[in-house]
Design an enzyme around this catalytic site. Structure first.
Site, PDB file in Angstrom:
ATOM      1  N   GLU A  89     -11.482 -26.704 -14.377  1.00 14.66           N
ATOM      2  CA  GLU A  89     -12.924 -26.493 -14.234  1.00 14.66           C
ATOM      3  C   GLU A  89     -13.293 -25.792 -12.925  1.00 14.66           C
ATOM      4  O   GLU A  89     -14.476 -25.541 -12.668  1.00 14.66           O
ATOM      5  CB  GLU A  89     -13.665 -27.832 -14.317  1.00 14.66           C
ATOM      6  CG  GLU A  89     -13.553 -28.522 -15.669  1.00 14.66           C
ATOM      7  CD  GLU A  89     -14.222 -27.766 -16.806  1.00 14.66           C
ATOM      8  OE1 GLU A  89     -14.955 -26.796 -16.536  1.00 14.66           O
ATOM      9  OE2 GLU A  89     -14.019 -28.143 -17.983  1.00 14.66           O
ATOM     10  N   HIS A 120      -7.337   1.748   6.000  1.00 18.93           N
ATOM     11  CA  HIS A 120      -8.307   0.789   6.542  1.00 18.93           C
ATOM     12  C   HIS A 120      -8.630   1.264   7.951  1.00 18.93           C
ATOM     13  O   HIS A 120      -7.754   1.744   8.675  1.00 18.93           O
ATOM     14  CB  HIS A 120      -7.691  -0.606   6.555  1.00 18.93           C
ATOM     15  CG  HIS A 120      -8.551  -1.689   7.143  1.00 18.93           C
ATOM     16  ND1 HIS A 120      -9.915  -1.763   6.928  1.00 18.93           N
ATOM     17  CD2 HIS A 120      -8.245  -2.737   7.945  1.00 18.93           C
ATOM     18  CE1 HIS A 120     -10.399  -2.820   7.558  1.00 18.93           C
ATOM     19  NE2 HIS A 120      -9.414  -3.419   8.191  1.00 18.93           N
ATOM     20  N   ASP A 122     -15.402  -4.473   5.273  1.00 22.73           N
ATOM     21  CA  ASP A 122     -14.164  -4.937   4.654  1.00 22.73           C
ATOM     22  C   ASP A 122     -13.722  -6.264   5.261  1.00 22.73           C
ATOM     23  O   ASP A 122     -13.392  -7.215   4.538  1.00 22.73           O
ATOM     24  CB  ASP A 122     -13.075  -3.879   4.826  1.00 22.73           C
ATOM     25  CG  ASP A 122     -11.807  -4.239   4.086  1.00 22.73           C
ATOM     26  OD1 ASP A 122     -11.791  -4.134   2.850  1.00 22.73           O
ATOM     27  OD2 ASP A 122     -10.814  -4.616   4.732  1.00 22.73           O
ATOM     28  N   SER A 131     -23.879 -19.994 -21.312  1.00 21.89           N
ATOM     29  CA  SER A 131     -24.806 -20.890 -22.007  1.00 21.89           C
ATOM     30  C   SER A 131     -26.067 -21.136 -21.179  1.00 21.89           C
ATOM     31  O   SER A 131     -26.040 -21.023 -19.945  1.00 21.89           O
ATOM     32  CB  SER A 131     -24.117 -22.230 -22.271  1.00 21.89           C
ATOM     33  OG  SER A 131     -23.958 -22.955 -21.052  1.00 21.89           O
ATOM     34  N   GLN A 166       0.369  -0.905  13.867  1.00 23.61           N
ATOM     35  CA  GLN A 166       0.111   0.530  13.813  1.00 23.61           C
ATOM     36  C   GLN A 166       0.033   1.163  15.197  1.00 23.61           C
ATOM     37  O   GLN A 166       0.569   2.255  15.420  1.00 23.61           O
ATOM     38  CB  GLN A 166      -1.195   0.800  13.050  1.00 23.61           C
ATOM     39  CG  GLN A 166      -1.068   0.639  11.547  1.00 23.61           C
ATOM     40  CD  GLN A 166      -2.301   1.100  10.795  1.00 23.61           C
ATOM     41  OE1 GLN A 166      -3.184   1.754  11.362  1.00 23.61           O
ATOM     42  NE2 GLN A 166      -2.388   0.754   9.519  1.00 23.61           N
ATOM     43  N   GLN A 170       0.822  -1.210   0.000  1.00 24.40           N
ATOM     44  CA  GLN A 170       0.000   0.000   0.000  1.00 24.40           C
ATOM     45  C   GLN A 170       0.854   1.258   0.000  1.00 24.40           C
ATOM     46  O   GLN A 170       0.616   2.191  -0.765  1.00 24.40           O
ATOM     47  CB  GLN A 170      -0.937  -0.004   1.209  1.00 24.40           C
ATOM     48  CG  GLN A 170      -1.961   1.125   1.219  1.00 24.40           C
ATOM     49  CD  GLN A 170      -3.004   0.985   0.119  1.00 24.40           C
ATOM     50  OE1 GLN A 170      -3.361  -0.128  -0.253  1.00 24.40           O
ATOM     51  NE2 GLN A 170      -3.488   2.097  -0.398  1.00 24.40           N
ATOM     52  N   ARG A 212      11.906   2.023   9.021  1.00 21.93           N
ATOM     53  CA  ARG A 212      13.073   1.710   9.835  1.00 21.93           C
ATOM     54  C   ARG A 212      14.305   1.808   8.931  1.00 21.93           C
ATOM     55  O   ARG A 212      14.374   1.133   7.902  1.00 21.93           O
ATOM     56  CB  ARG A 212      12.943   0.318  10.440  1.00 21.93           C
ATOM     57  CG  ARG A 212      11.716   0.195  11.358  1.00 21.93           C
ATOM     58  CD  ARG A 212      11.767  -1.044  12.228  1.00 21.93           C
ATOM     59  NE  ARG A 212      10.534  -1.207  12.987  1.00 21.93           N
ATOM     60  CZ  ARG A 212      10.235  -0.548  14.111  1.00 21.93           C
ATOM     61  NH1 ARG A 212      11.095   0.325  14.585  1.00 21.93           N
ATOM     62  NH2 ARG A 212       9.097  -0.756  14.735  1.00 21.93           N
TER      63      ARG A 212
END
Length: 315
Positions: free
Chosen positions: A217, A94, A181, A242, A73, A15, A35
């Site tokens: 598949e 976030h 989220d 289909s 954080q 990010q 760091r």
């Protein structure tokens, strides 16, 4: 607005790297706080960015983009940001730490600028019609409407500078973004879909079909359907397959994903809403159990055959 701000981007993972790339493209000045002796510092220097320690970045800045993993954080905040009373705003990609009160709303405004997609999408779709939308939010002790409106405009400007879609900026609460989220990650994007793919693969192999067919598949064809849903919606996808596939999906899908599944989805959401998941995650993030779960995923047969087939197709 941003050119009158001193922005420090803390963290240079996926990010942080994406936001730095697009801030640079948008001609916005910033420093990278990491760091100094870490691998992230080397990568950021190699990209040509100004790299300083996190403490130095905070001392220089008035605005912090906190792009570190959720579980570290709070400790970095306490160590570097909390003592710095001059910081005007903290931008979160976030809402986890604000919503679950791991980082308190004190002097700085908490701004949420949460792009809805992988960080690589910010870079890939910068200033294109496919640019990522974003959920924006604000939490503040400030009650003056003029100040809050100015901060909202700043958040919108930051969202545009990092490459979000100008028509896709949606204001919501930190709670809405965080809980939805986490739920989407657990219920289907990162949890439900992979689990369904693995179990469908196992059912086919256990029934005697060869692993290559079972892989093609299941996992391999998923992208086609997801791309159709993304572009055209669910009914749009169904109109482009289909009649056999459409009838089978409409009649068998609800049999596989049924009311019992919905009850388990409600349970997962409740654990998020009550904070039970966040406590469990913070307790387990560095545990052997977490590592064992990751290792078990890597060793699943669908991963083994997939690696072989992907390599074959690339060559």
């Amino acid at each position: 607005m941003l050119k009158n701000s001193r922005i420090a981007v803390l963290g240079f993972g996926a990010q942080g790297k994406a936001e730095c790339k697009n801030l640079s493209r948008s001609n916005i000045d910033f420093v990278v706080g990491v760091r100094p002796d870490g691998a992230s510092a080397e990568r950021a220097r190699a990209e040509g960015y100004r790299v300083v320690s996190m403490r130095e970045a905070v001392e220089w800045a008035d605005s912090i983009a906190l792009n570190l993993p959720d579980h570290i954080q709070a400790s970095i905040y306490k160590e570097c940001i909390e003592p710095a009373s001059h910081i005007r705003r903290i931008v979160f990609a976030h809402g986890f730490n604000t919503h679950f009160k791991l980082i308190p709303v004190q002097n700085a405004h908490h701004l949420l600028v949460a792009p809805k997609g992988a960080a690589s999408g910010l870079v890939e779709y910068y200033k294109t019609p496919q640019a990522l939308p974003a959920i924006l939010g604000i939490q503040s002790k400030e009650s003056a409407e003029k100040v809050l409106e100015e901060e909202k405009k700043w958040a919108e400007a930051y969202a545009l500078a990092i490459g979000c879609h100008p028509k896709g900026l949606i204001w919501a609460t930190f709670a809405d973004e965080t809980e939805c989220d986490l739920f989407s990650e657990q219920a289907f994007l990162c949890g439900g879909v992979p689990e369904l793919l693995k179990q469908a693969y196992e059912v086919m192999v256990e029934a005697g079909y060869n692993p290559e067919t079972a892989y093609f598949e299941s996992l391999f064809e998923l992208k086609l359907i997801v791309d159709l849903i993304w572009r055209e919606g669910i009914s749009g996808m169904q109109s482009r397959i289909s009649p056999t596939a459409r009838y089978g999906g409409l009649t068998r899908g609800p049999r596989v994903i049924n009311a019992a599944t919905k009850d388990r989805l409600r349970e997962a959401l409740k654990e998020i809403q009550t904070g039970a998941f966040s406590k469990e995650f913070l307790a387990e993030v560095n545990s052997n159990r977490f590592k064992e779960l990751e290792n078990r995923e890597r060793l699943h047969p669908i991963e083994q055959i997939g690696k072989i087939l992907r390599e074959r197709l690339r060559n």
